[in-house]
Write an enzyme that holds these catalytic residues in place. Sequence first.
Site, PDB file in Angstrom:
ATOM      1  N   CYS A 281     -23.072 -10.917 -25.655  1.00  0.00           N
ATOM      2  CA  CYS A 281     -23.675 -11.463 -24.567  1.00  0.00           C
ATOM      3  C   CYS A 281     -23.093 -11.100 -23.271  1.00  0.00           C
ATOM      4  O   CYS A 281     -23.683 -11.290 -22.213  1.00  0.00           O
ATOM      5  CB  CYS A 281     -22.841 -12.976 -24.510  1.00  0.00           C
ATOM      6  SG  CYS A 281     -23.268 -13.718 -26.198  1.00  0.00           S
TER       7      CYS A 281
ATOM      8  N   HIS B 270     -20.732 -17.988 -17.031  1.00  0.00           N
ATOM      9  CA  HIS B 270     -21.565 -17.693 -18.183  1.00  0.00           C
ATOM     10  C   HIS B 270     -21.980 -19.037 -18.727  1.00  0.00           C
ATOM     11  O   HIS B 270     -23.206 -18.914 -19.347  1.00  0.00           O
ATOM     12  CB  HIS B 270     -20.421 -17.082 -19.272  1.00  0.00           C
ATOM     13  CG  HIS B 270     -20.830 -16.595 -20.458  1.00  0.00           C
ATOM     14  ND1 HIS B 270     -21.820 -15.756 -20.584  1.00  0.00           N
ATOM     15  CD2 HIS B 270     -20.570 -16.823 -21.914  1.00  0.00           C
ATOM     16  CE1 HIS B 270     -22.273 -15.492 -21.972  1.00  0.00           C
ATOM     17  NE2 HIS B 270     -21.340 -16.274 -22.528  1.00  0.00           N
TER      18      HIS B 270
ATOM     19  N   HIS C 103     -29.601 -19.591 -23.490  1.00  0.00           N
ATOM     20  CA  HIS C 103     -28.529 -18.248 -23.618  1.00  0.00           C
ATOM     21  C   HIS C 103     -29.487 -17.300 -23.965  1.00  0.00           C
ATOM     22  O   HIS C 103     -29.742 -17.066 -25.275  1.00  0.00           O
ATOM     23  CB  HIS C 103     -27.493 -18.746 -24.450  1.00  0.00           C
ATOM     24  CG  HIS C 103     -26.355 -17.695 -24.439  1.00  0.00           C
ATOM     25  ND1 HIS C 103     -26.559 -16.510 -23.812  1.00  0.00           N
ATOM     26  CD2 HIS C 103     -25.196 -17.765 -24.963  1.00  0.00           C
ATOM     27  CE1 HIS C 103     -25.366 -15.939 -23.812  1.00  0.00           C
ATOM     28  NE2 HIS C 103     -24.454 -16.509 -24.622  1.00  0.00           N
TER      29      HIS C 103
END
Lengths: 266, 398
Positions: free
Chosen positions: B161, B293, B327
């Site tokens: 990520c 995030h 995401h």
Amino acid sequence: MIEFCIEGIGAIGPGFDNWDDLRAVLRGDAVWSNAPTQIPQPPILSPTEKRRASATVRIALQVGLDASQLADLEPAKLPVVFASCHGEVATTHRLMVAINEPEPLVSPTLFHNSVHNTPAGYWSISVHSQEPTSSISGGWSTPAAGLLKAANLVRLREQSVLLVFYDAPFPEPMYTASPYIGPLGIALVVRPVSSRRSYGHVSLAFAPETMSADMPSDRPAIVEEFAQRCPIGDTLVLLHHVAVAQRGEISSAIEGWSNIQIKYTP
Amino acid sequence: MSTFSITSAALVCATGRGIDAFANALRSAQSGLRENDLHWLDFDGVVGQVEGIENVSIRADLSDYDCRNNRLAQIALEVDHFSAAVERAIAKYGADRVGIVLGTSTSGIASTEAAYSELAPDGSLPSWFMLETTHAYNSLAAFVRSYFRVGGPAYIVSTACSSSSKAVVDACQLLASGMCDAVVAGGVDTLCRLTVQGFQSLDLVDPTPARPFDASRTGINIGEAAGFVLIESAHGRTSAPPPMATLVGFGESSDGYHMSAPDPEGNGAERAMADALTSAGLDSKAIDHIVLHGTGTILNDRVENAAVHRLFGDDTSASSYKGWTGHCLGAAGILGILAAIVSIRDGFAPASLNLSELDEAFHAPVLLESRFGSIRYVMTNSFGFGGSNCSVIVGPPR
């Protein structure tokens, strides 16, 4: 121009378990046996991880430890660049099979161990380090990409950096789709230029015209084989220069970018 | 630390094609998430899907690269006048002075998944499967490099990520060391069964719209996106049009804790943010907004909240954009940077979507209502599997 000195080397591959073994082959002092790579068990892995870790994780960690040890540096203090063309090939294959089962069942452990930065994650966990790591792939130019990234990091941080290259062949059926040889792992501890140049000096520069390569006259079979048939095999082109202490411009002999000149000086 | 100019940018994600579509969605609180209708994805729940990838034709000379991931890359290269900006840089600096560093976590693996479902009786993969130009991580960088016919260094960062944030950091290092005069940076990730089923196996997926930082959050939505920025050193930039933003600071660290759970103390996350501030020469008080995030998992949000509060106290505002896009994994980092650029450009910081009740244990200055006002410096966070942390500070154009 960016540059570094090589302070430690680790090497595991077909017929060699460490830099001493590989150097002997590169110098022609020993015959290359080309025996299957012995997959190591890095002592830093927990018993569970020793059972579960992939060959690529184990090779990457071991050569990283070996290079750090030769450089006499604490692994936990080193930022690390992991450079691999295809990464976790065995785990990815298993997941591709699992996903296509009539009742797909993806193991959570297998999934989080399929990311390209799996060796980086296990390295940080096992050596107890918060130092930054990166995991890159430049395809078959991964050696050039790793040297470039490490040189930039040395320049930025003005400290020693660990650079770990590794690749293992795909299991079938992906092997046939992209066949190559291995497994191979090569690690370098690199540091800013100083009076200590144990294994020599590498520089990278943008050069609009490349010069002809100063090639050692007899390139051993192991270098030819790996340079042609392994995505990170070009690391052996550099290590051959190191082994025979021969200066030269290696960039024209490796897969990279035509205007980035890479030179080695013993 | 030297600073670097973002002279062009492009974005395609669930909110549509283009940065303005994204900015409009943020301002109107209009999520791009919707119920999955891709039958091959085998998933019941909301995803952040990009419309129309199936209808894209890869440029004829690049047909070997045809896969969902590279198609999405191509769509994004053709929006927001990005290609024109790259061509201008090539004309100014020369093709060999333009580099490429991109992030991806799964590259063209959806093609591999499909190929494994069509094994021949002898177990071999179908002849249409082209591993090195689709499955391979570097396929994305090679595709973009071939698309523009540039000759500078090109490689992929794949750190889950944090991939595309770290790609931006690497791009700046290439500029700082003089190896390139301009770098195409960013990242692309696309929907595939591996990530949907993988995150489900870890119990990290919410089939309903995710609720970052909410008391009742239960997990992420998966999305796909392509984001690009053209970065030039602040001194060398092409003259017109004016730059969009400046990259002023970076911090990277490892957790050294666990492959799929963050360090509960958040020390790695805190270190990445602190190092970014140090490299920018900025005090925490100078940061006007934080793009979290903010995935919506129990653990990420808890840890990120703690680390943010320790560093910033109540001195800033924070929110997650993931309620709009899902995401997007390897593209999450560049999406955060683009969200920062929008905030700076528009003087607008959106409250996170689906945040009805902030977790009562949280003390970080999470926005409950969107706010307007001058926003100059924005911190963006990306915290990935394997404990890979990256924070990037974006500032106003100079």
